[in-house]
Design a protein around this motif. Structure first.
Motif, PDB file in Angstrom:
ATOM      1  N   UNK A  78      -6.209   3.001   1.864  1.00 24.39           N
ATOM      2  CA  UNK A  78      -6.894   4.004   2.403  1.00 24.39           C
ATOM      3  C   UNK A  78      -7.697   4.771   0.999  1.00 24.39           C
ATOM      4  N   UNK A  79      -8.385   5.664   1.254  1.00 26.01           N
ATOM      5  CA  UNK A  79      -9.188   6.390   0.235  1.00 26.01           C
ATOM      6  C   UNK A  79      -8.108   7.510  -0.426  1.00 26.01           C
ATOM      7  N   UNK A  80      -8.046   7.389  -2.118  1.00 25.25           N
ATOM      8  CA  UNK A  80      -7.210   7.973  -2.531  1.00 25.25           C
ATOM      9  C   UNK A  80      -7.634   7.810  -4.062  1.00 25.25           C
ATOM     10  N   UNK A  81      -6.292   8.115  -4.937  1.00 29.02           N
ATOM     11  CA  UNK A  81      -6.693   8.136  -6.160  1.00 29.02           C
ATOM     12  C   UNK A  81      -6.550   6.773  -7.074  1.00 29.02           C
ATOM     13  N   UNK A  82      -5.972   5.565  -6.174  1.00 26.65           N
ATOM     14  CA  UNK A  82      -5.983   4.521  -6.855  1.00 26.65           C
ATOM     15  C   UNK A  82      -7.318   3.548  -6.552  1.00 26.65           C
ATOM     16  N   UNK A  83      -7.662   2.943  -7.743  1.00 26.99           N
ATOM     17  CA  UNK A  83      -9.030   1.969  -7.571  1.00 26.99           C
ATOM     18  C   UNK A  83      -8.334   0.769  -7.507  1.00 26.99           C
ATOM     19  N   UNK A  84      -8.951  -0.122  -6.582  1.00 26.39           N
ATOM     20  CA  UNK A  84      -8.320  -1.553  -6.650  1.00 26.39           C
ATOM     21  C   UNK A  84      -9.197  -2.602  -7.050  1.00 26.39           C
ATOM     22  N   UNK A  85      -8.821  -3.406  -7.817  1.00 21.16           N
ATOM     23  CA  UNK A  85      -9.638  -4.673  -8.255  1.00 21.16           C
ATOM     24  C   UNK A  85      -9.146  -5.931  -7.717  1.00 21.16           C
ATOM     25  N   UNK A  86      -9.737  -6.556  -6.549  1.00 20.11           N
ATOM     26  CA  UNK A  86      -9.437  -7.499  -5.938  1.00 20.11           C
ATOM     27  C   UNK A  86     -10.100  -8.691  -6.680  1.00 20.11           C
ATOM     28  N   UNK A  87      -9.586  -9.087  -7.483  1.00 19.27           N
ATOM     29  CA  UNK A  87     -10.091 -10.140  -8.621  1.00 19.27           C
ATOM     30  C   UNK A  87      -9.908 -11.696  -8.006  1.00 19.27           C
ATOM     31  N   UNK A  88     -10.690 -12.468  -8.518  1.00 20.12           N
ATOM     32  CA  UNK A  88     -10.423 -13.883  -8.078  1.00 20.12           C
ATOM     33  C   UNK A  88     -10.009 -14.850  -9.239  1.00 20.12           C
ATOM     34  N   UNK A  89      -9.348 -15.956  -9.120  1.00 18.81           N
ATOM     35  CA  UNK A  89      -8.937 -16.664 -10.278  1.00 18.81           C
ATOM     36  C   UNK A  89     -10.142 -16.930 -11.258  1.00 18.81           C
ATOM     37  N   UNK A 130       0.668  -1.266  -0.118  1.00 14.07           N
ATOM     38  CA  UNK A 130      -0.056   0.070  -0.082  1.00 14.07           C
ATOM     39  C   UNK A 130       0.842   1.187   0.180  1.00 14.07           C
ATOM     40  N   UNK A 131       1.870   1.281   0.647  1.00 17.55           N
ATOM     41  CA  UNK A 131       2.709   2.458   0.842  1.00 17.55           C
ATOM     42  C   UNK A 131       3.527   2.444  -0.324  1.00 17.55           C
ATOM     43  N   UNK A 132       3.938   1.689  -1.105  1.00 11.80           N
ATOM     44  CA  UNK A 132       4.616   1.751  -2.298  1.00 11.80           C
ATOM     45  C   UNK A 132       3.626   2.081  -3.323  1.00 11.80           C
ATOM     46  N   UNK A 133       2.263   1.501  -3.492  1.00 11.57           N
ATOM     47  CA  UNK A 133       1.373   2.165  -4.511  1.00 11.57           C
ATOM     48  C   UNK A 133       0.976   3.680  -4.263  1.00 11.57           C
ATOM     49  N   UNK A 134       0.844   3.981  -2.721  1.00 12.99           N
ATOM     50  CA  UNK A 134       0.605   5.215  -2.669  1.00 12.99           C
ATOM     51  C   UNK A 134       1.344   6.431  -2.835  1.00 12.99           C
ATOM     52  N   UNK A 135       2.670   6.211  -2.365  1.00 16.44           N
ATOM     53  CA  UNK A 135       3.601   7.025  -2.185  1.00 16.44           C
ATOM     54  C   UNK A 135       4.746   7.193  -3.390  1.00 16.44           C
ATOM     55  N   UNK A 136       4.851   5.937  -3.965  1.00 20.96           N
ATOM     56  CA  UNK A 136       6.084   5.828  -4.998  1.00 20.96           C
ATOM     57  C   UNK A 136       5.540   5.519  -6.566  1.00 20.96           C
ATOM     58  N   UNK A 137       4.481   4.456  -6.420  1.00 22.28           N
ATOM     59  CA  UNK A 137       4.231   4.234  -7.788  1.00 22.28           C
ATOM     60  C   UNK A 137       2.765   5.055  -8.578  1.00 22.28           C
ATOM     61  N   UNK A 138       2.179   5.216  -7.460  1.00 25.28           N
ATOM     62  CA  UNK A 138       0.890   6.294  -7.826  1.00 25.28           C
ATOM     63  C   UNK A 138       0.132   6.010  -9.120  1.00 25.28           C
ATOM     64  N   UNK A 139      -0.294   4.819  -9.027  1.00 26.71           N
ATOM     65  CA  UNK A 139      -1.015   4.487 -10.376  1.00 26.71           C
ATOM     66  C   UNK A 139      -2.743   5.015 -10.341  1.00 26.71           C
ATOM     67  N   UNK A 140      -3.362   4.598 -11.229  1.00 23.17           N
ATOM     68  CA  UNK A 140      -4.859   4.860 -11.508  1.00 23.17           C
ATOM     69  C   UNK A 140      -5.582   3.426 -10.733  1.00 23.17           C
ATOM     70  N   UNK A 141      -5.077   2.559 -11.142  1.00 16.41           N
ATOM     71  CA  UNK A 141      -5.617   1.164 -10.827  1.00 16.41           C
ATOM     72  C   UNK A 141      -4.711   0.245 -10.289  1.00 16.41           C
TER      73      UNK A 141
END
Length: 90
Positions: A73-84, A38-49
């Motif tokens: 947390x709430x932010x600019x990245x939308x997460x898609x927790x998909x199943x196999x 989550x830290x890497x996503x939010x603070x370093x990579x900052x993707x949309x998805x």
């Protein structure tokens, strides 16, 4: 190139490549924990998805999508927790 620690070149990935979509490992034993991911996503990579990967396939990979989403947390990245077997279209 850059730091070879826990987060490796994630700052480089975020600043140079600016990905819209990332597959982010969250399992915690062989890969980042949900909190570190989550830290890497939010603070370093900052993707949309983000699509969480590498979790729940062995007892050691205990990280969950709920933990990742909670840490992100709430932010600019939308997460898609998909199943196999599930498919996504962008």
């Amino acid at each position: 190139m850059g730091d070879t620690g826990l987060f490796g070149d994630m700052n480089l990935i975020g600043s140079y490549y600016k990905p819209d979509l990332v597959l982010i490992p969250i399992g915690g034993h062989f890969v980042m924990s949900p909190g570190d991911a989550a830290y890497a996503t939010r603070e370093m990579i900052k993707p949309k998805f983000a699509i969480p990967v590498h979790y729940g396939t062995t007892p050691q990979l205990k990280g969950t999508t709920a933990e990742y989403i909670g840490a992100l947390g709430q932010g600019a990245t939308k997460v898609f927790p998909i199943n196999p077997g599930e498919k996504l279209s962008f």
